[in-house]
Design an enzyme around this catalytic site. Structure first.
Site, PDB file in Angstrom:
ATOM      1  N   CYS A  95     -31.397   4.337  22.018  1.00 37.56           N
ATOM      2  CA  CYS A  95     -32.533   3.468  21.739  1.00 37.56           C
ATOM      3  C   CYS A  95     -33.076   3.798  20.353  1.00 37.56           C
ATOM      4  O   CYS A  95     -33.142   4.965  19.961  1.00 37.56           O
ATOM      5  CB  CYS A  95     -33.603   3.597  22.818  1.00 37.56           C
ATOM      6  SG  CYS A  95     -34.966   4.672  22.410  1.00 37.56           S
ATOM      7  N   GLU A  96     -33.399   2.763  19.617  1.00 44.87           N
ATOM      8  CA  GLU A  96     -33.800   2.988  18.229  1.00 44.87           C
ATOM      9  C   GLU A  96     -35.219   3.523  18.093  1.00 44.87           C
ATOM     10  O   GLU A  96     -35.628   3.946  17.034  1.00 44.87           O
ATOM     11  CB  GLU A  96     -33.624   1.709  17.408  1.00 44.87           C
ATOM     12  CG  GLU A  96     -34.593   0.599  17.744  1.00 44.87           C
ATOM     13  CD  GLU A  96     -34.323  -0.650  16.906  1.00 44.87           C
ATOM     14  OE1 GLU A  96     -33.201  -0.783  16.393  1.00 44.87           O
ATOM     15  OE2 GLU A  96     -35.235  -1.462  16.788  1.00 44.87           O
ATOM     16  N   HIS A  97     -35.974   3.504  19.184  1.00 47.53           N
ATOM     17  CA  HIS A  97     -37.345   4.001  19.098  1.00 47.53           C
ATOM     18  C   HIS A  97     -37.439   5.496  19.325  1.00 47.53           C
ATOM     19  O   HIS A  97     -38.332   6.142  18.809  1.00 47.53           O
ATOM     20  CB  HIS A  97     -38.232   3.273  20.120  1.00 47.53           C
ATOM     21  CG  HIS A  97     -38.279   1.794  19.894  1.00 47.53           C
ATOM     22  ND1 HIS A  97     -38.168   0.869  20.904  1.00 47.53           N
ATOM     23  CD2 HIS A  97     -38.397   1.093  18.739  1.00 47.53           C
ATOM     24  CE1 HIS A  97     -38.224  -0.343  20.390  1.00 47.53           C
ATOM     25  NE2 HIS A  97     -38.355  -0.249  19.089  1.00 47.53           N
ATOM     26  N   HIS A  98     -36.529   6.051  20.124  1.00 45.76           N
ATOM     27  CA  HIS A  98     -36.601   7.476  20.458  1.00 45.76           C
ATOM     28  C   HIS A  98     -35.299   8.208  20.184  1.00 45.76           C
ATOM     29  O   HIS A  98     -35.223   9.415  20.350  1.00 45.76           O
ATOM     30  CB  HIS A  98     -36.970   7.646  21.937  1.00 45.76           C
ATOM     31  CG  HIS A  98     -38.248   6.954  22.326  1.00 45.76           C
ATOM     32  ND1 HIS A  98     -38.281   5.689  22.840  1.00 45.76           N
ATOM     33  CD2 HIS A  98     -39.540   7.365  22.229  1.00 45.76           C
ATOM     34  CE1 HIS A  98     -39.538   5.333  23.074  1.00 45.76           C
ATOM     35  NE2 HIS A  98     -40.324   6.323  22.710  1.00 45.76           N
ATOM     36  N   GLN A 136     -31.996  -2.954  23.793  1.00 46.11           N
ATOM     37  CA  GLN A 136     -31.116  -3.646  24.735  1.00 46.11           C
ATOM     38  C   GLN A 136     -31.107  -5.161  24.512  1.00 46.11           C
ATOM     39  O   GLN A 136     -30.060  -5.805  24.594  1.00 46.11           O
ATOM     40  CB  GLN A 136     -31.573  -3.302  26.160  1.00 46.11           C
ATOM     41  CG  GLN A 136     -30.645  -3.834  27.236  1.00 46.11           C
ATOM     42  CD  GLN A 136     -31.114  -3.454  28.628  1.00 46.11           C
ATOM     43  OE1 GLN A 136     -31.769  -2.435  28.809  1.00 46.11           O
ATOM     44  NE2 GLN A 136     -30.788  -4.270  29.609  1.00 46.11           N
ATOM     45  N   HIS A 164     -32.813   3.689  30.851  1.00 47.05           N
ATOM     46  CA  HIS A 164     -33.299   4.207  29.572  1.00 47.05           C
ATOM     47  C   HIS A 164     -33.854   5.612  29.751  1.00 47.05           C
ATOM     48  O   HIS A 164     -34.883   5.802  30.399  1.00 47.05           O
ATOM     49  CB  HIS A 164     -34.390   3.284  29.020  1.00 47.05           C
ATOM     50  CG  HIS A 164     -33.855   1.955  28.584  1.00 47.05           C
ATOM     51  ND1 HIS A 164     -33.766   1.592  27.257  1.00 47.05           N
ATOM     52  CD2 HIS A 164     -33.345   0.922  29.298  1.00 47.05           C
ATOM     53  CE1 HIS A 164     -33.234   0.386  27.175  1.00 47.05           C
ATOM     54  NE2 HIS A 164     -32.982  -0.046  28.395  1.00 47.05           N
ATOM     55  N   CYS A 166     -35.250   7.412  27.587  1.00 44.46           N
ATOM     56  CA  CYS A 166     -36.538   7.605  26.908  1.00 44.46           C
ATOM     57  C   CYS A 166     -37.686   7.300  27.849  1.00 44.46           C
ATOM     58  O   CYS A 166     -38.776   7.845  27.716  1.00 44.46           O
ATOM     59  CB  CYS A 166     -36.631   6.774  25.634  1.00 44.46           C
ATOM     60  SG  CYS A 166     -36.564   5.004  25.879  1.00 44.46           S
TER      61      CYS A 166
HETATM   62 ZN   LIG Z   1     -36.806   4.439  23.628  1.00 42.86          ZN
END
Ligand SMILES: [Zn+2]
Length: 207
Positions: A95-98, A136, A164, A166
């Site tokens: 995931c690009e956020h975490h 996603q 996920h 994260c």
């Molecule tokens: Zn994430």
């Protein structure tokens, strides 16, 4: 016996493994290990930065690929206009956020006009988009659009079910750390019968 002269492509491969490029991620990782309060010189951690770099490069290797070299010309003209479905394509992404894993299964279907894709290429296409920093939703539509662009089918449907880490590991939505996304193009969007056939084949509910 003399050593064979490396071909041009071998030379290029060797050149990408320069010490500079090779150590950059691991140097930062060594610092991150220090910053979380560990001793990067501890026996178990000594080679971790290099292992991490190798793993990360593999998990983001999709950046070195594009739709054309993945499909490698494997589109075929046929007189076939029934739905093509490839179910349960396992994938692992970040995931690009975490920068934590999300992983699960992709189900891909299309209704050909007069061209089909090599079946194994669909899984490779999923993996190419998965091995990047992703969300996603975008991954789902990228797969659908790539197929639409390459073989101009009557329609494409993509459903991705993923967990996920994260969400699950950080205690956010522990019970519901899974998500389902879909992209329906052409006939899969406009024709209920086509969409329902796809959903029935992948065991999905009406969404
Ligand atoms: Zn994430």
């Amino acid at each position: 016996m003399s050593k064979p002269t490396p071909t041009k492509s071998e030379e290029i491969l060797l050149n990408t493994e320069t010490p500079y490029d090779d150590k950059r991620i691991s140097c930062h990782m060594r610092e991150i290990i220090r910053l979380v309060g560990e001793d990067p010189g501890r026996e178990g951690l000594r080679k971790t930065p290099e292992r991490f770099e190798k793993a990360l490069k593999f998990l983001t290797s999709g950046y070195n690929q594009n739709v054309d070299n993945v499909l490698n010309g494997a589109t075929f003209s046929v007189a076939y206009d029934e739905m093509v479905v490839v179910k349960d394509i396992e994938f692992f992404s970040l995931c690009e956020h975490h920068v934590l894993p999300f992983f699960g299964k992709a189900h891909v279907a299309y209704l050909p006009t007069n061209k089909v894709l090599g079946l194994s290429k669909i899984a490779r296409l999923v993996n190419m988009f998965a091995r990047r920093l992703q969300i996603q939703e975008r991954m789902t539509s990228q797969i659908a659009k790539a197929i639409e662009e390459k073989i101009a089918p009557q329609g494409v449907g993509v459903i991705i079910e993923a967990r996920h880490l994260c969400m699950q590991m950080r205690g956010v939505e522990k019970q519901h750390g899974s998500a389902v996304t879909s992209a329906m193009l052409g006939a899969f969007r406009h024709n209920k019968q086509t969409r329902d056939e796809f959903l029935a084949l992948v065991g999905g509910k009406n969404r």
